[in-house]
Design a protein around this motif. Structure first.
Motif, PDB file in Angstrom:
ATOM      1  N   PRO A   1      89.593  53.521  79.147  1.00  0.00           N
ATOM      2  CA  PRO A   1      89.017  52.446  78.330  1.00  0.00           C
ATOM      3  C   PRO A   1      87.551  52.093  78.601  1.00  0.00           C
ATOM      4  CG  PRO A   1      90.771  51.624  79.794  1.00  0.00           C
ATOM      5  CD  PRO A   1      90.801  53.097  79.881  1.00  0.00           C
TER       6      PRO A   1
ATOM      7  N   ASN B   1      94.795  53.178  77.406  1.00  0.00           N
ATOM      8  CA  ASN B   1      94.533  51.951  78.157  1.00  0.00           C
ATOM      9  C   ASN B   1      94.615  52.153  79.674  1.00  0.00           C
ATOM     10  OD1 ASN B   1      97.223  52.126  78.688  1.00  0.00           O
ATOM     11  ND2 ASN B   1      97.754  50.056  78.019  1.00  0.00           N
TER      12      ASN B   1
ATOM     13  N   GLU C   1      91.753  44.282  80.006  1.00  0.00           N
ATOM     14  CA  GLU C   1      92.147  44.909  78.743  1.00  0.00           C
ATOM     15  C   GLU C   1      91.903  43.996  77.535  1.00  0.00           C
ATOM     16  OE1 GLU C   1      95.692  47.269  79.005  1.00  0.00           O
ATOM     17  OE2 GLU C   1      96.088  47.079  76.867  1.00  0.00           O
TER      18      GLU C   1
ATOM     19  N   LYS D   1      89.743  44.925  74.265  1.00  0.00           N
ATOM     20  CA  LYS D   1      90.316  44.852  72.911  1.00  0.00           C
ATOM     21  C   LYS D   1      89.473  43.952  72.004  1.00  0.00           C
ATOM     22  CE  LYS D   1      95.222  45.872  73.542  1.00  0.00           C
ATOM     23  NZ  LYS D   1      96.521  45.273  73.858  1.00  0.00           N
TER      24      LYS D   1
ATOM     25  N   ASP E   1      99.058  53.343  75.332  1.00  0.00           N
ATOM     26  CA  ASP E   1      99.331  53.688  76.733  1.00  0.00           C
ATOM     27  C   ASP E   1      99.764  55.151  76.812  1.00  0.00           C
ATOM     28  OD1 ASP E   1      99.932  53.777  79.376  1.00  0.00           O
ATOM     29  OD2 ASP E   1     101.403  52.164  79.356  1.00  0.00           O
TER      30      ASP E   1
END
Lengths: 647, 203
Positions: free
Chosen positions: B84, B105, B123, B127, B141
């Motif tokens: 990410p 992720n 995360e 996002k 994932d």
């Protein structure tokens, strides 16, 4: 079906280096020799894979000079041959090349130099194009993937026409980029090697192959270069793309052609900017250049890294002011382009926009502002030793012994992955203090050790990898022994040329094409030189540190320690864990331990991370290679290793 | 499936960390597109791939010609990230309001984060950045799914499966199967197909 042997007329996706290999096959190359170096290594790897099918002799040579010599022997015997290297390899080969360009060649001989503008995987961004001018040999530069194949094939024909070695220069963005290539025919003849040497001294084609008499041979060499220049005038590898009336002419070659083309298209200037793309860059095709230089006053030269073409074009332009007029040049010398690093479409577009006094539309300002905010939250990703890398363990041992010794000893580094020990982010402790060319660490150490008469009394350690040892270290080592240099020389033997993709070297029983060959033992060479030799496993922390400490106490002579542990990425180790590693959370005292996070702050293995919530170390099982070394460094013995059942 | 591109050239960046199978993913994707008659130019930086650095492949897909192996800044159409923070790194240089991002992720911590010198964005934050600065985005994932299949490195193929499902490019399962039949050893094809299929289900 092996992609490299695809049928004629088939369109395939080739990496630049595959295209070069295919071009050599289409030319009917018989012998190929090289020393590995990024971004060149895939050429030989690809040829080695088809050596049997195509009746080739392919070898990994000890170093680049030997590679050219091996290839030249094949040429002298009438065969087609090539030698391949990264940019600084040409420096290593240059002494032989000086004499080879004077003696001339017979069968087609091509030197491929893959260079690395921007030093994407080098410790230099050296230029070998100047060697073409200095050693008076023809130079070719492919500008796309199809050309990488076609120009390589033509290089062999050119070499046979002028009876001299031809240099083909690629760059990382060509060698390691990929694109569509339409294959040509693969020839089917098997030639016989025949070395003729009974003719007169002055006849390079039948007499002995030597660079003397110098007056005769040098003259002949220059005539050959002139012939190459005449052939370049008609070559389809030089082409002009653009309008008949133009405001600016771009002269370019290699990957810079693709950047220039893109920049012109980004600015929508196809109607007023022309591009003269040269595939033949030394000697310059004069008539062709004069024809296009006449078209406009403004000339922009786009090249990497040094202003080689710019200098040559300027000299040419200065010779014909009446015919072509007075020009304004934009390039490296006037600062239009940065003098170091690689180029890209943005840099070219920016330069072009500035000269043409236009603004090109980029991102909306508010969006660009948001992107800058994003950039600020991304942690940098510095290079480091891989999980399971024996080098991290070796330097941990060396550093521990030097610290215990207390005299501020230091390490002279060399070329390989282990050069990263010179960089702060890679490991949390500084050990490597010099870093230059292959083999130079030990030469420098030999020199430092002789400065005691001027009051210099720090212990000196030099390191080198196993492949580097054979390449260039042996003369320095003999020098150290013979001149009584008190140094500790450590061989970081990870059983392959790991940095460039694990090619075999003379220490292994495997050849480039997978045959069994005799291994040349590093320890025995060192013993034969007269040095005291010890062998240890860097993952054995106690023993290895002790051995280095004992060497530090022993004064007055050369001491050699061979640290043997296979690279974590070697085919035999990759994907196989020797140990399952876990941090015992009850034993790890986290921030309360007096170690001050030794395992994560200093040791710096990508698999050993710090859990911010628990405030303790934790192992990332996806990344961990299972080498088990970290278990030895934890003062609490909280890192626990369990042998993995191999069955 | 029609062999059409939404834009010519379509610029794709595949990014990740050394050892994640970035180069393999870019070659497989490029092979599928070449088989459909496109010119594909791939520019790669993998010299540092062995040493934990960022790895990035630039793919230019065109009906007309080869393009520069480096995409001009701000000109990516699709970003596929195996990690990410690497998605953010590429977005910050090649992003534009019409870009689509598909990101794994699973975090691979940079050394500077391990030492405590830098923070890794969480995360949610990543996002939110995607939501704000991209036209479309997916965060999946892939690594966990690949680990369930027995090999975390298959996450690169899970990502290719997911990319196929996004319909951003004219690629499908048949094209993938043809490509791996050419370039992947027979005993590994089953696992690759399973990984592709798993990826398709994640978008």
């Amino acid at each position: 079906m092996i992609k490299l042997l695809s049928a004629a007329n088939k369109e395939v996706l080739f990496m630049g280096n595959e295209a070069i290999a295919r071009g050599a096959l289409e030319a009917g190359v018989n012998v190929a020799a090289a020393y590995p170096g990024t971004p060149s290594s895939e050429i030989i790897e690809n040829l080695a894979a088809v050596a049997k099918e195509r009746n080739l002799y392919v070898e990994w040579s000890t170093n680049e000079k030997v590679a050219v010599e091996v290839a030249a022997a094949a040429s002298f015997a009438g065969l087609r041959s090539m030698c391949v290297m990264k940019q600084n390899g040409v420096n290593v080969a240059s002494d032989f090349l000086l004499h080879l360009t004077a003696s001339g060649t017979r069968g087609g001989l091509v030197l491929v130099s893959c260079e690395d503008p921007g030093a994407l995987s080098s410790v230099n961004e050296g230029e070998s194009r100047y060697f073409a001018r200095m050693l008076e040999m023809p130079l070719l530069e492919p500008a796309d993937f199809q050309e990488a194949k076609d120009l390589t094939k033509w290089a062999f024909e050119l070499s046979e026409k002028v009876h001299n070695i031809v240099m083909l220069r690629s760059v990382t963005r060509m060698s390691h980029a990929s694109g569509n290539v339409i294959c040509g025919k693969l020839p089917n003849k098997i030639p016989q090697a025949r070395f003729v040497y009974d003719g007169p001294l002055t006849d390079p084609l039948t007499g002995p192959v030597i660079s003397t008499p110098v007056g005769v041979k040098h003259k002949l060499q220059q005539e050959k270069l002139k012939t190459a220049g005449e052939l370049f005038e008609k070559s389809s590898f030089n082409k002009y793309i653009g309008p008949k009336k133009l405001r600016l002419l771009i002269i370019t070659s290699s990957a810079c052609y693709l950047y220039s083309k893109e920049a012109v298209s980004m600015l929508g200037m196809q109607g007023c900017v022309g591009i003269l793309k040269l595939g033949c860059t030394w000697p310059l095709p004069e008539k062709l250049l004069k024809k296009y230089l006449r078209l406009t006053k403004n000339i922009m030269i786009v090249e990497e890294v040094l202003p080689f073409m710019e200098e040559n074009v300027k000299v040419l332009a200065a010779s014909y002011p009446k015919e072509i007029g007075v020009k304004t040049f934009y390039g490296k010398i006037d600062g239009t382009f940065p003098s170091v690093g690689e180029l890209n479409p943005d840099v070219v577009a920016e330069a072009l926009a500035k000269i043409m006094k236009v603004k090109y539309k980029t991102l909306p300002a508010s969006y660009a502002q948001e992107l800058r905010k994003v950039a600020a939250v991304i942690p940098p990703r510095d290079q480091t030793f891989c999980p399971g890398c024996p080098h991290r363990a070796s330097f941990w041992n060396i550093n521990a012994a030097l610290k215990l010794d207390g005299r501020e000893g230091f390490v002279c580094g060399d070329i390989g992955c282990y050069a990263m020990a010179a960089l702060t982010p890679a490991i949390g402790f500084h050990t490597v203090r010099t870093l230059h060319s292959m083999g130079s660490g030990t030469g420098l150490a030999s020199g430092f050790a002789k400065l005691d008469m001027f009051g210099f009394n720090k212990p000196v350690v030099s390191v080198c990898g196993d492949s580097t040892f054979y390449h260039a270290v042996i003369p320095a080592l003999i020098n150290a022994q013979h001149n009584k240099a008190d140094i500790i020389f450590v061989v970081l033997d990870n059983a392959g040329t790991a940095m460039t993709g694990f090619q075999p070297h003379p220490g292994l029983t495997l050849s480039a094409v997978g045959e069994t060959v005799p291994a040349v033992d590093i320890g025995k060479i060192c013993e034969a030189i007269g040095a005291k030799v010890e062998v240890s496993d860097p993952f054995d922390l106690g023993t290895t540190t002790k051995k280095i400490s004992a060497f530090l106490e022993e004064k007055g002579n050369l001491k050699v320690l061979i640290l043997k542990q296979t690279c974590a990425l070697s085919p035999e180790k990759k994907g196989k864990k020797q140990y399952e590693i876990k941090v015992n959370e009850e034993l790890c005292l986290g921030d309360d331990c007096g170690c001050n996070r030794l395992c994560t702050r200093i040791f710096r293995c990508p698999a050993l991370i710090w859990d911010k919530t628990k405030k303790k170390a934790v192992v990332d099982e996806v990344i961990c290679a299972g080498c088990g070394f970290c278990a030895a460094i934890c003062p609490q013995n909280a890192i626990v290793k369990t042998e993995v059942d191999a069955s | 499936m029609k062999n059409l591109l939404a834009k010519d050239p379509t610029n794709i960046v595949i990014t990740g960390v050394g050892g994640q199978g970035n180069v393999m993913a870019s070659r497989v994707l490029a092979g599928m597109l070449v088989a459909k008659g496109f010119y594909v130019t791939i520019g790669e930086t993998f010299g540092m791939s062995q040493r934990g650095g960022s790895v990035m492949s630039h793919l230019r897909v065109s009906k007309k010609s080869a393009w520069s192996p480096q995409i001009p800044l701000g000109q990516a159409d699709i970003i596929v990230a195996l990690e990410p923070s690497e998605a953010l790194r590429v977005l910050s240089r090649w992003g534009n309001p019409r870009v689509a991002v598909l990101s794994n992720n699973r975090v691979v911590y940079p050394i500077g984060v391990i030492t405590g010198d830098y923070d890794y964005p969480d995360e949610e934050k990543i996002k939110n950045i995607f939501a704000k600065l991209t036209a479309k985005s997916w965060m999946i994932d892939a690594t966990s799914v690949a680990m369930e299949m027995g090999n975390p490195v298959l996450s690169n193929i899970v990502m290719i499966g997911a990319l196929a499902k996004t319909a951003l490019l004219p690629i499908d399962r048949r094209a993938f199967e043809k490509e791996i039949n050419k370039n992947v050893a027979a005993d590994k094809r089953g696992a690759n197909l399973a990984a592709f299929d798993a990826g398709v289900k994640m978008v």
